[in-house]
Design a protein around this motif. Sequence first.
Motif, PDB file in Angstrom:
ATOM      1  N   VAL A   7     -16.095 -19.442 -41.948  1.00  0.00           N
ATOM      2  CA  VAL A   7     -17.200 -20.400 -41.983  1.00  0.00           C
ATOM      3  C   VAL A   7     -18.461 -19.675 -42.414  1.00  0.00           C
ATOM      4  CG1 VAL A   7     -18.628 -21.982 -40.626  1.00  0.00           C
ATOM      5  CG2 VAL A   7     -16.172 -21.797 -40.141  1.00  0.00           C
ATOM      6  N   ILE A   8     -19.157 -20.254 -43.385  1.00  0.00           N
ATOM      7  CA  ILE A   8     -20.447 -19.741 -43.829  1.00  0.00           C
ATOM      8  C   ILE A   8     -21.494 -20.791 -43.475  1.00  0.00           C
ATOM      9  CG2 ILE A   8     -21.861 -19.089 -45.820  1.00  0.00           C
ATOM     10  CD1 ILE A   8     -19.282 -18.121 -47.176  1.00  0.00           C
ATOM     11  N   ALA A   9     -22.503 -20.379 -42.726  1.00  0.00           N
ATOM     12  CA  ALA A   9     -23.594 -21.279 -42.356  1.00  0.00           C
ATOM     13  C   ALA A   9     -24.631 -21.279 -43.476  1.00  0.00           C
ATOM     14  CB  ALA A   9     -24.228 -20.832 -41.047  1.00  0.00           C
ATOM     15  N   VAL A  10     -25.110 -22.464 -43.812  1.00  0.00           N
ATOM     16  CA  VAL A  10     -26.099 -22.618 -44.873  1.00  0.00           C
ATOM     17  C   VAL A  10     -27.367 -23.202 -44.255  1.00  0.00           C
ATOM     18  CG1 VAL A  10     -26.603 -23.735 -47.068  1.00  0.00           C
ATOM     19  CG2 VAL A  10     -24.275 -23.005 -46.557  1.00  0.00           C
ATOM     20  N   SER A  11     -28.501 -22.610 -44.577  1.00  0.00           N
ATOM     21  CA  SER A  11     -29.776 -23.072 -44.042  1.00  0.00           C
ATOM     22  C   SER A  11     -30.788 -23.182 -45.173  1.00  0.00           C
ATOM     23  CB  SER A  11     -30.279 -22.082 -42.988  1.00  0.00           C
ATOM     24  OG  SER A  11     -31.562 -22.446 -42.552  1.00  0.00           O
ATOM     25  N   ALA A  12     -31.501 -24.311 -45.215  1.00  0.00           N
ATOM     26  CA  ALA A  12     -32.503 -24.507 -46.261  1.00  0.00           C
ATOM     27  C   ALA A  12     -33.771 -23.718 -45.961  1.00  0.00           C
ATOM     28  CB  ALA A  12     -32.840 -25.983 -46.402  1.00  0.00           C
ATOM     29  N   GLY A  13     -34.016 -23.436 -44.700  1.00  0.00           N
ATOM     30  CA  GLY A  13     -35.224 -22.709 -44.327  1.00  0.00           C
ATOM     31  C   GLY A  13     -34.882 -21.479 -43.521  1.00  0.00           C
ATOM     32  N   GLU A  14     -35.911 -20.902 -42.944  1.00  0.00           N
ATOM     33  CA  GLU A  14     -35.737 -19.720 -42.104  1.00  0.00           C
ATOM     34  C   GLU A  14     -34.924 -20.107 -40.870  1.00  0.00           C
ATOM     35  OE1 GLU A  14     -36.001 -15.791 -41.311  1.00  0.00           O
ATOM     36  OE2 GLU A  14     -36.891 -16.744 -43.062  1.00  0.00           O
ATOM     37  N   LEU A  74     -24.068 -15.040 -51.450  1.00  0.00           N
ATOM     38  CA  LEU A  74     -23.021 -16.040 -51.237  1.00  0.00           C
ATOM     39  C   LEU A  74     -21.835 -15.760 -52.157  1.00  0.00           C
ATOM     40  CD1 LEU A  74     -21.839 -18.603 -50.031  1.00  0.00           C
ATOM     41  CD2 LEU A  74     -23.199 -19.924 -51.679  1.00  0.00           C
ATOM     42  N   VAL A  75     -22.078 -15.483 -53.412  1.00  0.00           N
ATOM     43  CA  VAL A  75     -21.000 -15.207 -54.367  1.00  0.00           C
ATOM     44  C   VAL A  75     -20.201 -13.981 -53.918  1.00  0.00           C
ATOM     45  CG1 VAL A  75     -20.516 -14.440 -56.728  1.00  0.00           C
ATOM     46  CG2 VAL A  75     -22.053 -16.368 -56.334  1.00  0.00           C
ATOM     47  N   ALA A  76     -20.882 -12.949 -53.462  1.00  0.00           N
ATOM     48  CA  ALA A  76     -20.187 -11.748 -52.986  1.00  0.00           C
ATOM     49  C   ALA A  76     -19.280 -12.081 -51.803  1.00  0.00           C
ATOM     50  CB  ALA A  76     -21.195 -10.666 -52.605  1.00  0.00           C
ATOM     51  N   GLU A  77     -19.758 -12.903 -50.890  1.00  0.00           N
ATOM     52  CA  GLU A  77     -18.948 -13.288 -49.726  1.00  0.00           C
ATOM     53  C   GLU A  77     -17.773 -14.165 -50.145  1.00  0.00           C
ATOM     54  OE1 GLU A  77     -17.696 -13.149 -45.824  1.00  0.00           O
ATOM     55  OE2 GLU A  77     -19.180 -11.946 -46.864  1.00  0.00           O
ATOM     56  N   LEU A  78     -17.993 -15.091 -51.081  1.00  0.00           N
ATOM     57  CA  LEU A  78     -16.895 -15.935 -51.579  1.00  0.00           C
ATOM     58  C   LEU A  78     -15.808 -15.069 -52.208  1.00  0.00           C
ATOM     59  CD1 LEU A  78     -18.899 -18.852 -53.237  1.00  0.00           C
ATOM     60  CD2 LEU A  78     -17.574 -18.946 -51.115  1.00  0.00           C
ATOM     61  N   ARG A  79     -16.206 -14.051 -52.929  1.00  0.00           N
ATOM     62  CA  ARG A  79     -15.231 -13.156 -53.566  1.00  0.00           C
ATOM     63  C   ARG A  79     -14.469 -12.330 -52.531  1.00  0.00           C
ATOM     64  NH1 ARG A  79     -18.841 -11.519 -58.886  1.00  0.00           N
ATOM     65  NH2 ARG A  79     -18.631 -13.571 -59.859  1.00  0.00           N
ATOM     66  N   ARG A 112     -19.142 -16.268 -40.515  1.00  0.00           N
ATOM     67  CA  ARG A 112     -19.053 -14.977 -41.212  1.00  0.00           C
ATOM     68  C   ARG A 112     -20.413 -14.544 -41.704  1.00  0.00           C
ATOM     69  NH1 ARG A 112     -13.740 -13.459 -44.051  1.00  0.00           N
ATOM     70  NH2 ARG A 112     -15.099 -12.135 -45.267  1.00  0.00           N
ATOM     71  N   GLN A 113     -21.220 -15.525 -42.119  1.00  0.00           N
ATOM     72  CA  GLN A 113     -22.485 -15.194 -42.756  1.00  0.00           C
ATOM     73  C   GLN A 113     -23.413 -16.403 -42.675  1.00  0.00           C
ATOM     74  OE1 GLN A 113     -21.923 -13.911 -46.755  1.00  0.00           O
ATOM     75  NE2 GLN A 113     -24.040 -13.304 -47.029  1.00  0.00           N
ATOM     76  N   ILE A 114     -24.717 -16.145 -42.681  1.00  0.00           N
ATOM     77  CA  ILE A 114     -25.730 -17.190 -42.780  1.00  0.00           C
ATOM     78  C   ILE A 114     -26.431 -16.995 -44.120  1.00  0.00           C
ATOM     79  CG2 ILE A 114     -27.829 -18.195 -41.803  1.00  0.00           C
ATOM     80  CD1 ILE A 114     -26.959 -16.934 -39.094  1.00  0.00           C
ATOM     81  N   VAL A 115     -26.423 -18.043 -44.948  1.00  0.00           N
ATOM     82  CA  VAL A 115     -27.048 -17.973 -46.267  1.00  0.00           C
ATOM     83  C   VAL A 115     -28.216 -18.947 -46.292  1.00  0.00           C
ATOM     84  CG1 VAL A 115     -26.709 -18.405 -48.725  1.00  0.00           C
ATOM     85  CG2 VAL A 115     -24.882 -17.357 -47.391  1.00  0.00           C
ATOM     86  N   GLN A 116     -29.376 -18.463 -46.699  1.00  0.00           N
ATOM     87  CA  GLN A 116     -30.548 -19.321 -46.825  1.00  0.00           C
ATOM     88  C   GLN A 116     -30.696 -19.730 -48.275  1.00  0.00           C
ATOM     89  OE1 GLN A 116     -33.673 -17.036 -45.003  1.00  0.00           O
ATOM     90  NE2 GLN A 116     -33.124 -17.810 -42.988  1.00  0.00           N
ATOM     91  N   THR A 117     -30.496 -21.024 -48.540  1.00  0.00           N
ATOM     92  CA  THR A 117     -30.583 -21.513 -49.913  1.00  0.00           C
ATOM     93  C   THR A 117     -32.010 -21.388 -50.417  1.00  0.00           C
ATOM     94  OG1 THR A 117     -30.933 -23.779 -49.155  1.00  0.00           O
ATOM     95  CG2 THR A 117     -28.669 -23.122 -49.618  1.00  0.00           C
ATOM     96  N   GLY A 118     -32.137 -21.134 -51.700  1.00  0.00           N
ATOM     97  CA  GLY A 118     -33.450 -21.029 -52.325  1.00  0.00           C
ATOM     98  C   GLY A 118     -34.110 -19.675 -52.135  1.00  0.00           C
ATOM     99  N   GLU A 119     -33.547 -18.827 -51.305  1.00  0.00           N
ATOM    100  CA  GLU A 119     -34.121 -17.513 -51.071  1.00  0.00           C
ATOM    101  C   GLU A 119     -33.650 -16.558 -52.168  1.00  0.00           C
ATOM    102  OE1 GLU A 119     -33.006 -14.459 -47.779  1.00  0.00           O
ATOM    103  OE2 GLU A 119     -34.428 -15.884 -46.922  1.00  0.00           O
ATOM    104  N   SER A 120     -34.525 -15.673 -52.590  1.00  0.00           N
ATOM    105  CA  SER A 120     -34.178 -14.701 -53.621  1.00  0.00           C
ATOM    106  C   SER A 120     -32.983 -13.870 -53.174  1.00  0.00           C
ATOM    107  CB  SER A 120     -35.378 -13.792 -53.886  1.00  0.00           C
ATOM    108  OG  SER A 120     -35.022 -12.804 -54.809  1.00  0.00           O
ATOM    109  N   GLY A 121     -31.969 -13.803 -54.030  1.00  0.00           N
ATOM    110  CA  GLY A 121     -30.788 -13.015 -53.724  1.00  0.00           C
ATOM    111  C   GLY A 121     -29.726 -13.741 -52.921  1.00  0.00           C
TER     112      GLY A 121
END
Length: 175
Positions: free
Chosen positions: A119-126, A154-159, A140-149
């Motif tokens: 499971v990857i958590a996605v957050s639009a903000g902090e 996310l792509v690295a984790e998907l791979r 597994r990971q928290i990804v903040q959309t719109g954030e630099s990098g």
Amino acid sequence: MITMVREKALGFSLGASDYLTKPVEWPRLKAALDRFGRESAPGRALMIARDESTRADLREILVREGWIVDEAASADAALGIMEGDPPDLVLADVEMPGSGGIGLMRRLRKNPDWAGIPVIAVSAGETSEDQRARLEGEVRQIVQTGESGSEDELVAELRRIAAAPQRPRRPQERG
């Protein structure tokens, strides 16, 4: 490349990947097709986000990485999909209304059939410290959309997930 000319060197110089002659030797054709055939998708991903633009952005990344994508706009819709045919990966928006993404992630971990699904958590903000603490051990990971990098992260984790050995499937699950 298909040609009637028997010039193997010319074919390869023009970019051919293999060279077969007629009459077609079916085992050789099958071997060539198997060698150059498209790899199968890394799996099926379930993306859960209320916001359509977030779903569109994530869908684009997942499809580009070869994933087959199912979508849900709510935790209830996601649970319905999970009960029918569990995916190989879940991306869930932390800020969903109601019990939200965190509640959904906890429900996924409590079900022994779903506990091993990444499971990857996605957050639009902090993400607040409280949210991070509640997500620890659930994702597994928290990804903040719109954030630099964040897309690269996310792509690295998907791979990494795609390269990991597939989780075992139960007989009632799809094969």
